[in-house]
Design an enzyme around this catalytic site. Sequence first.
Site, PDB file in Angstrom:
ATOM      1  N   GLU A   1       0.871  -1.177   0.000  1.00 15.00           N
ATOM      2  CA  GLU A   1       0.000   0.000   0.000  1.00 15.00           C
ATOM      3  C   GLU A   1       0.900   1.217   0.000  1.00 15.00           C
ATOM      4  OE1 GLU A   1      -3.084   0.466  -0.486  1.00 15.00           O
ATOM      5  OE2 GLU A   1      -3.435  -1.687  -0.624  1.00 15.00           O
TER       6      GLU A   1
ATOM      7  N   CYS B   1      -2.323   8.223   4.156  1.00 14.27           N
ATOM      8  CA  CYS B   1      -2.313   7.993   2.708  1.00 14.27           C
ATOM      9  C   CYS B   1      -3.696   8.246   2.129  1.00 14.27           C
ATOM     10  CB  CYS B   1      -1.803   6.604   2.374  1.00 14.27           C
ATOM     11  SG  CYS B   1      -2.802   5.311   3.057  1.00 14.27           S
TER      12      CYS B   1
HETATM   13  C1  UN1 Z   1      -7.372   5.750   7.551  1.00 12.12           C
HETATM   14  O1  UN1 Z   1      -7.659   6.456   6.593  1.00 12.12           O
HETATM   15  O2  UN1 Z   1      -7.958   5.829   8.640  1.00 12.12           O
HETATM   16  O3  UN1 Z   1      -1.032   4.790   5.612  1.00 12.12           O
HETATM   17  C2  UN1 Z   1      -6.311   4.728   7.452  1.00 12.12           C
HETATM   18  C3  UN1 Z   1      -2.180   5.201   5.607  1.00 12.12           C
HETATM   19  C4  UN1 Z   1      -3.280   4.233   5.231  1.00 12.12           C
HETATM   20  C5  UN1 Z   1      -4.247   4.040   6.344  1.00 12.12           C
HETATM   21  C6  UN1 Z   1      -5.316   5.049   6.378  1.00 12.12           C
HETATM   22  N1  UN1 Z   1      -2.689   2.959   4.858  1.00 12.12           N
HETATM   23  O4  UN1 Z   1      -2.431   6.340   5.894  1.00 12.12           O
END
Ligand code: UN1
Length: 486
Positions: free
Chosen positions: A256, A290
């Site tokens: 991710e 993210c």
């Molecule tokens: C969220 O939006 O609550 O690294 C989680 C990050 C994402 C997770 C977001 N993988 O911000």
Amino acid sequence: MTETMTHTDTVPLRLLIDGEWIDGAGAGLESTSPADPGHVVAAGGTATEADVRSAMSAARAAASGWAATPMAERGSYLARAAAIITANADAWGAELAREEGKTAAEGKGEVLRAAQILTYYSAEGDRLAGDVFSSPRRGEQILVTRKPLGVVGVITPFNFPIAIPAWKIAPALVFGNTVVWKPASTVPLLALRLAQALVEAGLPAGVLNLVIGPGSLGNEIVNHPDLDGLTFTGSTGVGRKLAAAAAAAGVPIQAEMGGKNASVVLDDADVELAVEQVLFGAFRSTGQKCTATSRLILQEEIADAFLARLHERLSEWKTGDPTDPSVHMGPVVSGPAAEQIRAGIAASIAQGAVVTFEGDVAGLGDAFVAPTVLELPAGENNAWSEEFFGPVLAVRRVATTEQAFELANDSEYGLSCALFTQDLSKALAAMEKIDVGILHVNSESAGADPHVPFGGAKKSGYGPKEQGGAAKEFFTHTTTVYLRGA
Ligand code: UN1
């Protein structure tokens, strides 16, 4: 250079290898508070490459016993760890705020979210179903069963130091894998806390191994012959290198990576609701998600009213010490990260962006970045294309819904998007046209739930998605069994 000092509340960092808490023999690590860089939150020796190799061997040695452990028993360790995490939510939430910089309320919320994720996965093992097919041959049935991958590497980022690890480690464990985990070395304390909770819950030795140290340890993990799968969340640059190394090693990877998420506000939107949700999406956790909203697309008719209200709400938004309950937004993770974001803002302005709002961070430390709204002229602009990972919102205006959807897709990334409209037909059109892994209609772009898939389209993700039904796709593989009576 700021002088650091060990406070009485500095927590000693340890590695967890084969069930033993050990001092890392590598270079010393001091994890400091970005709001107060003199405050050492946690400190200890880092893992060496030899420590990573020991962790991989321990995970390999524990793998067959763990895979043979009944699902319900595997799940019970997660349920017990969830209870321990819940009991510590206030203290660990405060530690998270001090070490990472999000507010104490968000810190506690994240700790409780980790407990909720563990609770969810504690029962998920029992729901792991296979398939039975009829056979084209007489006297035969075909079964598709699922098995653990084996030893899984887990590499996690600083911005959700307990929730993201929970949503990777919990499914990895419940589906029968053993784990070697390398958290972000900038925010290691909550990793220690999660590992402590699982150990206190009785998790057998070697099933979870924690190696705290520099990014280079990731190479040791991905190139280790015992690795059977790798799950990563973090920057696009690191994710692509790991994906290339995993491909070369023939190991499945789930990565991710970046996002450049748009909020689209159409003329018919409920402006008050949209402003509040864009405010949360863009500036909560100091924009370090993210899934954060970093692009805002406004349809012309409501653009002025929307921006005026957003600026008004932002002027009530207090930036400061994240452990102060009256504060809405803390620092970013470090002084150098803040410097990079400020340089990004300056570059955007040099390309013609106009600052329509800049918050007040006077007198705060180096790691504080003013919440900033930039209105962009037509043409290239780095604030439109690059992920800043900070409290910066780039705005563009459009005439039509079609143009709004086109602009929303104008990114190499495709993680999430938030659409604000009261017109169902526009929401339906967005479902078809906006190319993202997660679409919110009338809610902020951030957020995730453990029972539904999480992940991005385009360059945001690589490999299977996370959570929900997607988790079992990654953390298990299938065996097709042709079953005939003898
Ligand atoms: C969220 O939006 O609550 O690294 C989680 C990050 C994402 C997770 C977001 N993988 O911000």
